[in-house]
Write a protein that holds these residues in place. Structure first.
Motif, mmCIF file in Angstrom:
data_model
loop_
_atom_site.group_PDB
_atom_site.id
_atom_site.type_symbol
_atom_site.label_atom_id
_atom_site.label_comp_id
_atom_site.label_asym_id
_atom_site.label_seq_id
_atom_site.Cartn_x
_atom_site.Cartn_y
_atom_site.Cartn_z
ATOM 1 N N UNK A 1 9.667 3.266 2.653
ATOM 2 C CA UNK A 1 9.311 2.837 4.002
ATOM 3 C C UNK A 1 7.813 2.556 4.106
ATOM 4 N N UNK A 2 7.006 3.376 3.464
ATOM 5 C CA UNK A 2 5.562 3.144 3.479
ATOM 6 C C UNK A 2 5.226 1.799 2.842
ATOM 7 N N UNK A 3 5.818 1.519 1.689
ATOM 8 C CA UNK A 3 5.559 0.250 0.991
ATOM 9 C C UNK A 3 6.017 -0.919 1.854
ATOM 10 N N UNK A 4 7.192 -0.793 2.431
ATOM 11 C CA UNK A 4 7.729 -1.878 3.252
ATOM 12 C C UNK A 4 6.881 -2.076 4.506
ATOM 13 N N UNK B 1 5.420 -15.504 3.837
ATOM 14 C CA UNK B 1 6.224 -15.582 2.607
ATOM 15 C C UNK B 1 6.881 -14.249 2.263
ATOM 16 N N UNK B 2 6.465 -13.178 2.913
ATOM 17 C CA UNK B 2 7.038 -11.855 2.652
ATOM 18 C C UNK B 2 8.335 -11.597 3.413
ATOM 19 N N UNK B 3 8.736 -12.510 4.278
ATOM 20 C CA UNK B 3 9.907 -12.296 5.133
ATOM 21 C C UNK B 3 11.161 -11.973 4.319
ATOM 22 N N UNK B 4 11.416 -12.705 3.259
ATOM 23 C CA UNK B 4 12.611 -12.478 2.446
ATOM 24 C C UNK B 4 12.620 -11.113 1.787
ATOM 25 N N UNK B 5 11.480 -10.714 1.249
ATOM 26 C CA UNK B 5 11.370 -9.400 0.611
ATOM 27 C C UNK B 5 11.602 -8.285 1.631
ATOM 28 N N UNK B 6 11.022 -8.430 2.805
ATOM 29 C CA UNK B 6 11.201 -7.427 3.858
ATOM 30 C C UNK B 6 12.667 -7.345 4.248
ATOM 31 N N UNK B 7 13.317 -8.494 4.423
ATOM 32 C CA UNK B 7 14.729 -8.514 4.817
ATOM 33 C C UNK B 7 15.602 -7.824 3.777
ATOM 34 N N UNK B 8 15.329 -8.055 2.496
ATOM 35 C CA UNK B 8 16.110 -7.389 1.445
ATOM 36 C C UNK B 8 15.944 -5.878 1.508
ATOM 37 N N UNK B 9 14.725 -5.446 1.727
ATOM 38 C CA UNK B 9 14.462 -4.006 1.758
ATOM 39 C C UNK B 9 15.139 -3.326 2.951
ATOM 40 N N UNK B 10 15.004 -3.901 4.138
ATOM 41 C CA UNK B 10 15.600 -3.257 5.311
ATOM 42 C C UNK B 10 17.119 -3.361 5.292
#
Length: 119
Positions: free
Chosen positions: A46-49, A62-71
């Motif tokens: 959670x801290x990293x995200x 550009x980080x939107x996809x990475x964030x979506x995968x994590x959540x």
């Protein structure tokens, strides 16, 4: 899963979060029912995200996809929770909807407008 949500953990100052969007993200997830059973490794994720979300709200879309995968791995949407076989009662879902609505404040709109205007 226990269908309760609470105040959760405080946002660590050491993360250096600068945007209101990232602070709301932390508050939402830190108090989510899913966190009732999290281990330290989950909190570290959670801290990293949250750092990624801070960068996103600072303009790095550009980080939107990475964030979506994590959540998605945490059960962010109804579809994610169904896929993960998470089940919460209606009261918790209503609380989450109310919290999400309250989080949609004017400063969030201003941040998004600023981000979109810069590109």
């Amino acid at each position: 899963m226990t269908p309760t949500s609470g105040e959760g953990r405080a946002l660590p100052d050491a993360l250096g979060i600068t945007t209101g969007g990232a602070r709301r993200f932390w508050k939402t997830w830190a108090s989510a029912p899913q966190t009732q059973h999290w281990l330290e490794t989950d909190w570290a994720e959670l801290e990293i995200t949250t750092k990624l979300v801070d960068e996103f709200y600072s303009g790095n879309v550009r980080l939107a996809g990475e964030i979506r995968q994590r959540v998605g791995r945490w059960g962010a949407t109804t579809e994610d929770r169904a896929r993960l076989r998470m089940n919460f009662d209606e009261q918790v879902e209503e609380e989450a909807a109310k919290a999400a609505q309250e989080a949609a404040t004017a400063d969030m709109d201003a941040e998004l407008f600023r981000m979109l205007s810069e590109n």
